[in-house]
Design an enzyme around this catalytic site. Structure first.
Site, PDB file in Angstrom:
ATOM      1  N   SER A 112       0.841  -1.199   0.000  1.00  0.00           N
ATOM      2  CA  SER A 112       0.000   0.000   0.000  1.00  0.00           C
ATOM      3  C   SER A 112       0.874   1.246   0.000  1.00  0.00           C
ATOM      4  CB  SER A 112      -0.889  -0.004   1.250  1.00  0.00           C
ATOM      5  OG  SER A 112      -0.078   0.232   2.394  1.00  0.00           O
ATOM      6  N   GLU A 161       7.160   3.164  -9.129  1.00  0.00           N
ATOM      7  CA  GLU A 161       5.767   3.503  -9.469  1.00  0.00           C
ATOM      8  C   GLU A 161       5.289   2.666 -10.660  1.00  0.00           C
ATOM      9  OE1 GLU A 161       4.002   5.292  -7.528  1.00  0.00           O
ATOM     10  OE2 GLU A 161       5.428   6.533  -6.423  1.00  0.00           O
ATOM     11  N   CYS A 164      -5.612  -1.237   7.608  1.00  0.00           N
ATOM     12  CA  CYS A 164      -5.757  -2.688   7.501  1.00  0.00           C
ATOM     13  C   CYS A 164      -7.068  -2.984   6.772  1.00  0.00           C
ATOM     14  CB  CYS A 164      -5.760  -3.336   8.886  1.00  0.00           C
ATOM     15  SG  CYS A 164      -7.254  -2.973   9.828  1.00  0.00           S
TER      16      CYS A 164
HETATM   17 ZN    ZN Z   1      -6.864  -1.162  11.234  1.00  0.00          ZN
END
Ligand code: ZN
Length: 203
Positions: A21, A93, A181
């Site tokens: 992420s 990227e 998360c």
């Molecule tokens: Zn979380």
């Protein structure tokens, strides 16, 4: 920690992918590997897509300002021309490149080059991002790095967008995204508990 494979007399190169992420340390890990390759006297070339002009035209810059000189290119095919004589090719990227990137990386690997690509595996909608799924499928080595969820402190896998904007690319990311998360990402989307987004919706 990823350690470089060591193949004596290996004729072909290989592909490594670093994914995760936003704020997960992908670029830091890419820079770490490229610097180690330089220490080993390898000829290293680094590229990024022209779209990523977040901080600087010429440098790959990670969030902690650790930087390394890179070449911005229009499309992935340019890699075939610009990597003559390179031992190691870094691609940052990678998610912003066109669909030809996996095929191009495979061609470079066949030419004996070690290709290290870093990119977002998912966009802010939680969908696989650009050429990344294909690249992950054809890579020899995959490292998924994780940020920390800003809500609960667990490992973060998702990039949660704090502003309501449907465009796939929003630059100036510190204000626009936070790592979450799976559960907190889902909660945010369902309950819309983020105060910033609530304010925007109300106005
Ligand atoms: Zn979380």
């Amino acid at each position: 920690m990823f350690l470089e494979p060591h193949f004596k007399n290996q004729r072909s190169g290989w592909i490594e992918v670093i994914c995760g992420s936003m704020f997960s340390g992908k670029t830091e890990e890419l820079i770490r590997r490229l610097k180690r390759a330089r220490i080993a006297n390898q000829r290293v070339e680094i590229f990024k897509p022209k779209v990523d002009t977040r901080y600087d035209e010429q440098e790959i810059v990670s969030h902690d300002r650790n930087q390394i000189t890179s070449t911005p290119i229009e499309n992935s095919r340019a890699l075939l021309m610009l990597t003559e004589g390179a031992d190691v090719v870094g691609v940052d990227e990678a998610q912003f490149f066109d669909k030809d990137l996996p095929e191009v990386c495979e061609e470079l690997a066949l030419r004996g080059i070690r290709v290290i690509a870093a990119g977002l595996d998912m966009d802010f909608k939680g969908q696989p991002f650009g050429p990344m799924p294909h690249l992950l499928a054809v890579a020899e080595y995959i490292t998924k790095v994780h940020a920390i969820c800003q809500h609960c402190g667990n490992l973060a896998t998702h990039s949660y967008r704090l502003v309501s904007n449907d465009a796939k690319v929003v630059l100036g990311e510190k204000e626009s995204y936070e790592p979450r998360c799976r559960t907190c990402y889902q909660m945010g989307n369902i309950l819309d508990f983020n105060p910033k987004q609530k304010e925007e919706k109300a106005s």
